[in-house]
Design a protein around this motif. Structure first.
Motif, PDB file in Angstrom:
ATOM      1  N   VAL A  85      60.254  10.496 101.179  1.00 26.35           N
ATOM      2  CA  VAL A  85      61.260  11.481 100.801  1.00 26.35           C
ATOM      3  C   VAL A  85      62.095  11.826 102.025  1.00 26.35           C
ATOM      4  O   VAL A  85      61.546  12.019 103.119  1.00 26.35           O
ATOM      5  N   PHE A  86      63.413  11.896 101.840  1.00 32.03           N
ATOM      6  CA  PHE A  86      64.270  12.470 102.876  1.00 32.03           C
ATOM      7  C   PHE A  86      65.215  13.444 102.202  1.00 32.03           C
ATOM      8  O   PHE A  86      65.865  13.112 101.199  1.00 32.03           O
ATOM      9  N   ALA A  87      65.288  14.665 102.717  1.00 25.99           N
ATOM     10  CA  ALA A  87      66.072  15.711 102.060  1.00 25.99           C
ATOM     11  C   ALA A  87      66.842  16.549 103.065  1.00 25.99           C
ATOM     12  O   ALA A  87      66.462  16.672 104.230  1.00 25.99           O
ATOM     13  N   VAL A  88      67.932  17.130 102.569  1.00 23.83           N
ATOM     14  CA  VAL A  88      68.716  18.109 103.329  1.00 23.83           C
ATOM     15  C   VAL A  88      68.987  19.293 102.408  1.00 23.83           C
ATOM     16  O   VAL A  88      68.926  19.174 101.183  1.00 23.83           O
ATOM     17  N   SER A 109      60.779  18.030 104.344  1.00 23.64           N
ATOM     18  CA  SER A 109      61.761  17.120 104.925  1.00 23.64           C
ATOM     19  C   SER A 109      63.035  17.861 105.319  1.00 23.64           C
ATOM     20  O   SER A 109      63.578  17.657 106.411  1.00 23.64           O
ATOM     21  N   ALA A 110      63.527  18.717 104.427  1.00 25.14           N
ATOM     22  CA  ALA A 110      64.742  19.476 104.726  1.00 25.14           C
ATOM     23  C   ALA A 110      64.524  20.449 105.876  1.00 25.14           C
ATOM     24  O   ALA A 110      65.397  20.632 106.737  1.00 25.14           O
ATOM     25  N   LYS A 111      63.350  21.066 105.907  1.00 27.47           N
ATOM     26  CA  LYS A 111      63.046  22.029 106.965  1.00 27.47           C
ATOM     27  C   LYS A 111      62.981  21.357 108.348  1.00 27.47           C
ATOM     28  O   LYS A 111      63.497  21.879 109.334  1.00 27.47           O
ATOM     29  N   GLU A 112      62.378  20.162 108.408  1.00 27.00           N
ATOM     30  CA  GLU A 112      62.163  19.491 109.681  1.00 27.00           C
ATOM     31  C   GLU A 112      63.170  18.388 109.946  1.00 27.00           C
ATOM     32  O   GLU A 112      63.109  17.747 110.990  1.00 27.00           O
ATOM     33  N   ASN A 113      64.098  18.177 109.011  1.00 27.16           N
ATOM     34  CA  ASN A 113      65.171  17.188 109.170  1.00 27.16           C
ATOM     35  C   ASN A 113      64.626  15.802 109.535  1.00 27.16           C
ATOM     36  O   ASN A 113      65.048  15.181 110.503  1.00 27.16           O
ATOM     37  N   ARG A 114      63.691  15.347 108.710  1.00 32.35           N
ATOM     38  CA  ARG A 114      63.093  14.028 108.954  1.00 32.35           C
ATOM     39  C   ARG A 114      62.551  13.462 107.650  1.00 32.35           C
ATOM     40  O   ARG A 114      62.257  14.213 106.697  1.00 32.35           O
ATOM     41  N   PRO A 115      62.405  12.145 107.559  1.00 29.66           N
ATOM     42  CA  PRO A 115      61.749  11.560 106.387  1.00 29.66           C
ATOM     43  C   PRO A 115      60.277  11.964 106.353  1.00 29.66           C
ATOM     44  O   PRO A 115      59.649  12.118 107.408  1.00 29.66           O
ATOM     45  N   VAL A 116      59.760  12.146 105.171  1.00 27.39           N
ATOM     46  CA  VAL A 116      58.349  12.475 104.981  1.00 27.39           C
ATOM     47  C   VAL A 116      57.693  11.360 104.178  1.00 27.39           C
ATOM     48  O   VAL A 116      58.095  11.060 103.068  1.00 27.39           O
ATOM     49  N   ALA A 117      56.707  10.721 104.764  1.00 27.14           N
ATOM     50  CA  ALA A 117      55.956   9.670 104.087  1.00 27.14           C
ATOM     51  C   ALA A 117      54.877  10.296 103.232  1.00 27.14           C
ATOM     52  O   ALA A 117      54.233  11.261 103.627  1.00 27.14           O
TER      53      ALA A 117
END
Length: 342
Positions: free
Chosen positions: A192-195, A333-341
């Motif tokens: 997942v990658f989110a903003v 992902s949005a909080k840490e600005n990174r993809p989450v595996a």
């Protein structure tokens, strides 16, 4: 058929809608209610002739004369109420989301197996005919192999006054499409990658956007914003009048075909001097014999499965647990600005 005695937690507009529908369904009757609002409890008790009334939901859950708990309360209460209800040996219907913490969702799944009770989450779109038709198109092979799924779900800005300090939109609006994407993809989400953006200054963001990648190669794009203006077309005016707009689109792109559904424009329109209406005609319509549509199909299906002592094949609990895992990953992902595996 024995009458299942149902206790409803949360008797706001949607809780009372549940009560009306449940009282139309053979094999069950609402016998108890709980809410923190005394005035609302009193009014609802009088309207539905309910004698067993509770301020404390846990007291209702432990009531010996209740067989089924229907949870229609605020999102962050779903997990704790469901966990206690299952421990008490009750069958449970949970309005979406299953919980706002994946750990609670896992606990619900584990306890449901241990106590041998039926638990189903109200993913209403699985019972709405346009979304069902899309699922059938996949089963028939009309779209070939899925390459991508796109989903959006936008809401009136005014509504975020009620939700902006209450729940992250991924658990309120986004969970619908996460569930649909899982239903269509039939695969595990791997990343997942989110903003997100916070424009209105509430505790939670007004909008988020996410890219999901699945084990079978499918890519899904999902976004939701609570920024639609008052001038948007009003579409929730059938049975439950929310005086606002839900603008939801979903598209499945396969290698031999595509399928698309737009919720905001059903084909029926009503023009007046005050507003233009595009009434939504699938979720909870007023029909000749009462309230129908997806809400009735969903609750009727749940009651039937409880009587049959079988888990739902349409809305299995495992999918809701997986959806909660994806929702949590979107927030992280949005909080840490990174993809989450995953």
């Amino acid at each position: 058929m024995e009458q299942l005695r149902i206790g409803v937690i949360g008797v706001g507009r949607f809780g009372r809608l549940h009560m009306k529908v449940l009282n139309q369904i053979a094999g069950c009757t609402v016998t108890a209610i709980a809410d923190v609002d005394d005035d609302l409890l009193r009014e609802t008790s009088k309207e539905f002739n309910i004698e067993a009334v509770f301020n404390d939901a846990f007291e209702l859950i432990r009531h010996p004369d209740v067989d089924v708990i229907d949870i229609v309360s605020n999102e962050d209460t779903h997990g704790p109420f469901a966990i206690e209800a299952i421990k008490q040996g009750k069958h449970v219907f949970i309005e979406k989301p299953i919980a706002t913490k994946h750990e609670e969702a896992l606990e619900i799944e584990k306890l449901a197996k241990e106590h041998n009770v039926q638990v189903m989450v109200g993913n209403i779109s699985r019972f709405s005919q346009p979304y069902v038709a899309m699922k059938r198109s996949l089963a028939k092979g009309l779209l070939g192999s899925i390459a991508m799924i796109r989903a959006k779900r936008n809401f009136s800005k005014d509504w975020f006054d009620h939700f902006g300090h209450r729940v992250h939109p991924v658990y309120e609006s986004g969970i619908h499409d996460i569930d649909l994407i899982l239903w269509y993809a039939e695969s595990a989400c791997r990343q997942v990658f989110a903003v997100e953006r916070n424009i209105s200054g509430y505790q939670y963001p007004d909008l988020f956007s996410a890219i999901l990648t699945f084990e079978n190669g499918i890519v899904a794009a999902l976004d939701s914003a609570w920024l639609y203006p008052k001038g948007g077309p009003v579409n929730l005016v059938e049975t439950l009048d929310l005086a606002g707009t839900i603008d939801a689109d979903i598209e499945i792109i396969g290698n031999t075909g595509t399928a698309n559904f737009k919720l905001a424009h059903s084909g029926y329109s009503l023009w007046t001097d005050a507003k233009v209406y595009h009434p939504e005609l699938t979720f909870w319509t007023t029909e000749h014999d009462g309230i129908g549509g997806a809400i009735r199909a969903e609750l009727n299906h749940f009651i039937l499965q409880v009587h049959k002592k079988e888990a739902s094949p349409i809305a299995p609990l495992r999918d809701s647990v997986e959806a909660s895992r994806i929702a949590d990953a979107i927030v992280l992902s949005a909080k840490e600005n990174r993809p989450v595996a995953l």
